[in-house]
Design a protein around this motif. Structure first.
Motif, short mmCIF file in Angstrom:
data_model
loop_
_atom_site.label_atom_id
_atom_site.label_comp_id
_atom_site.label_asym_id
_atom_site.label_seq_id
_atom_site.Cartn_x
_atom_site.Cartn_y
_atom_site.Cartn_z
N GLU A 123 0.86 -1.19 0.00
CA GLU A 123 0.00 0.00 0.00
C GLU A 123 0.89 1.23 0.00
O GLU A 123 1.83 1.32 0.78
CB GLU A 123 -0.89 0.00 1.24
N THR A 124 0.60 2.17 -0.90
CA THR A 124 1.41 3.39 -0.99
C THR A 124 1.01 4.36 0.12
O THR A 124 0.01 4.16 0.81
CB THR A 124 1.21 4.10 -2.33
N GLU A 125 1.78 5.44 0.23
CA GLU A 125 1.46 6.47 1.22
C GLU A 125 0.07 7.03 0.98
O GLU A 125 -0.62 7.42 1.90
CB GLU A 125 2.49 7.61 1.13
N GLY A 126 -0.34 7.04 -0.30
CA GLY A 126 -1.64 7.59 -0.65
C GLY A 126 -2.78 6.59 -0.51
O GLY A 126 -3.92 6.90 -0.84
N GLY A 127 -2.47 5.40 -0.04
CA GLY A 127 -3.52 4.41 0.19
C GLY A 127 -3.83 3.52 -0.99
O GLY A 127 -4.75 2.70 -0.95
N GLN A 128 -3.04 3.66 -2.06
CA GLN A 128 -3.27 2.80 -3.22
C GLN A 128 -2.67 1.42 -2.98
O GLN A 128 -1.56 1.32 -2.48
CB GLN A 128 -2.53 3.41 -4.42
N GLN A 129 -3.40 0.39 -3.37
CA GLN A 129 -2.87 -0.96 -3.19
C GLN A 129 -2.53 -1.60 -4.52
O GLN A 129 -3.18 -1.36 -5.53
CB GLN A 129 -3.90 -1.84 -2.45
N ALA A 130 -1.49 -2.41 -4.51
CA ALA A 130 -1.11 -3.16 -5.70
C ALA A 130 -0.39 -4.41 -5.24
O ALA A 130 -0.04 -4.53 -4.06
CB ALA A 130 -0.20 -2.32 -6.59
N ILE A 172 16.92 -0.82 -2.37
CA ILE A 172 15.71 -0.74 -1.57
C ILE A 172 14.64 -0.10 -2.45
O ILE A 172 14.83 1.00 -2.99
CB ILE A 172 15.95 0.11 -0.31
N LEU A 173 13.51 -0.80 -2.61
CA LEU A 173 12.47 -0.34 -3.53
C LEU A 173 11.72 0.89 -3.01
O LEU A 173 11.48 1.01 -1.81
CB LEU A 173 11.45 -1.46 -3.77
N ASP A 174 11.38 1.76 -3.94
CA ASP A 174 10.50 2.88 -3.63
C ASP A 174 9.10 2.44 -4.07
O ASP A 174 8.74 2.53 -5.24
CB ASP A 174 10.94 4.13 -4.40
N VAL A 175 8.33 1.93 -3.11
CA VAL A 175 7.04 1.33 -3.44
C VAL A 175 6.09 2.34 -4.08
O VAL A 175 5.41 2.03 -5.06
CB VAL A 175 6.40 0.72 -2.16
N ASP A 176 6.08 3.57 -3.56
CA ASP A 176 5.18 4.58 -4.11
C ASP A 176 5.42 4.81 -5.60
O ASP A 176 4.49 4.85 -6.39
CB ASP A 176 5.36 5.90 -3.36
N VAL A 177 6.69 4.97 -5.98
CA VAL A 177 7.02 5.22 -7.39
C VAL A 177 6.72 3.99 -8.23
O VAL A 177 6.17 4.09 -9.33
CB VAL A 177 8.50 5.62 -7.53
N LEU A 178 7.04 2.82 -7.71
CA LEU A 178 6.83 1.58 -8.45
C LEU A 178 5.34 1.39 -8.78
O LEU A 178 4.98 0.99 -9.88
CB LEU A 178 7.31 0.41 -7.57
N VAL A 179 4.49 1.72 -7.82
CA VAL A 179 3.06 1.49 -8.01
C VAL A 179 2.41 2.59 -8.84
O VAL A 179 1.53 2.32 -9.66
CB VAL A 179 2.36 1.38 -6.63
N THR A 180 2.83 3.83 -8.65
CA THR A 180 2.12 4.92 -9.31
C THR A 180 2.78 5.45 -10.58
O THR A 180 2.09 5.67 -11.56
CB THR A 180 1.92 6.10 -8.33
N ASP A 181 4.09 5.64 -10.55
CA ASP A 181 4.72 6.34 -11.68
C ASP A 181 5.32 5.47 -12.76
O ASP A 181 5.35 5.86 -13.91
CB ASP A 181 5.84 7.27 -11.17
N MET A 182 5.83 4.32 -12.40
CA MET A 182 6.56 3.54 -13.41
C MET A 182 5.60 2.80 -14.31
O MET A 182 4.82 1.98 -13.87
CB MET A 182 7.52 2.57 -12.73
#
Lengths: 195, 151
Positions: A123-130, A172-182
């Motif tokens: 779950e990203t900081e913004g609450g998005q799940q993937a 170390i993965l940046d989960v937020d970027v991986l889920v939303t931007d890439m």
């Protein structure tokens, strides 16, 4: 209690050297008959993270534990393809985007078979799940965060780096970027182009 | 004559393929053997990845690839020159380090006009020593150009 091994201050010396090697300080104050207080201080830059050690293709990566909801083995019956192309996985009563991390990061040219790997729901900081698809989960450990930007620059999808027990660097993965931007790359796009 | 022409400089010479280059020895902190690097995603082809240098994460640049030369996969016989470039520590992957040269600034010849634009970005000039042509390299632009940093 003094014996052949204990009570000679060897352990204390090892502790002091280890802390100093990290750039920290240790001090002791004792009140006879009452007890001793050990005060440890470590530099703020020695940031530590709880991480899940995973593999994507032949690369060892760290997924930050605070971002992880659950991990599961994808079942064929839970896998669907939106528009016939974009993979999603059923998780509880919802469908989450399934992100093939090795493919997205360019560690592998073709997508992996989801049921042969492991899905980590984040779950990203913004609450998005993937669901992040990895080859395997190796375990969990606390890692010391090393900056990538000191000597290089910011890398998309990578928050920082760490040094594993065997001396190798792991990202170390940046989960937020991986889920939303890439953008998830399809097998046909050329992601060897310089960014 | 100005004193500048008498300036002696110590340069370290190295080889990539059959070509020889040299850099100011003051930029080079240490020389070490090749160890496999952790690749960085979506990076330029000359960016081999990062290695652990005594607790610091060190980026490794394949210098031959950066110059647009044909390169081969790094092996244990390759060498990494740890250089200090603009406040950063960077590892430069080369085939071999050869010798240390003491050269006079007056001995630097201008880069021949046949050089491609890419080469001209990095080559400050050339030396002729015992029939060898050694290109003097400017390290300042070795790292990938950083796009305008986000505020």
């Amino acid at each position: 209690m003094v014996s052949d091994i204990s009570g000679r201050g060897v352990g204390m010396d090892v502790v002091r050297r280890s802390i100093q090697a990290l750039g920290g300080r240790i001090s002791i104050s004792s009140v006879p008959g009452k007890g001793s207080t050990f005060t440890l201080s470590l530099p703020l830059t020695l940031a530590v993270l709880d991480g899940m050690v995973v593999t994507a293709a032949d690369q060892t990566l760290i997924a930050p534990l605070p971002a992880i909801v659950e991990s599961l083995t994808p079942q064929e019956s839970d896998l669907h393809y939106v528009g016939g192309l974009d993979p999603v996985i059923r998780f509880r009563d919802r469908f989450l985007p399934l992100i093939d991390v090795a493919l997205t990061m360019g560690f592998r040219e073709t997508p992996m078979v989801p049921s042969e790997g492991v899905a980590v729901v984040v779950e990203t900081e913004g609450g998005q799940q993937a669901a992040l698809l990895f080859d395997a989960i190796q375990g969990q450990r606390q890692v010391v965060i090393k900056s990538l930007e000191t000597n290089y620059r910011q890398v998309e999808g990578v928050a920082a780096a760490t040094i594993l027990g065997d001396g190798r660097v792991a990202l170390i993965l940046d989960v937020d970027v991986l889920v939303t931007d890439m953008r998830r790359k399809s097998p046909r796009s050329d992601f060897k182009l310089a960014s | 004559m100005t004193e500048a022409n008498d300036t002696q400089r110590e340069l370290i010479a190295f080889r990539i393929g059959r070509q020889e280059f040299c850099v100011d020895i003051m930029s080079v902190r240490e020389i070490r053997g090749w160890t496999p690097a952790t690749p960085l995603p979506r990076s330029p082809g000359y960016m081999k990845g990062v290695i652990n240098l005594r607790g610091t994460v060190l980026p490794i640049i394949d210098l031959g690839a950066r110059f647009g030369l044909e390169t081969s996969e790094p092996t244990a016989r390759h060498v990494i020159m740890v250089a200090h470039i603009g406040g950063r520590m960077v590892g430069l992957l080369v085939d071999a380090v050869s010798d240390i040269l003491e050269m006079n600034d007056a001995a630097v010849q201008p880069t021949p006009d046949v050089a491609s634009d890419q080469v001209k970005t990095f080559v400050k000039g050339i030396f002729s020593i015992d029939g060898r042509m050694i290109s003097l390299i400017e390290l300042d632009h070795i790292l990938p150009q950083v796009e305008a940093e986000a505020a």
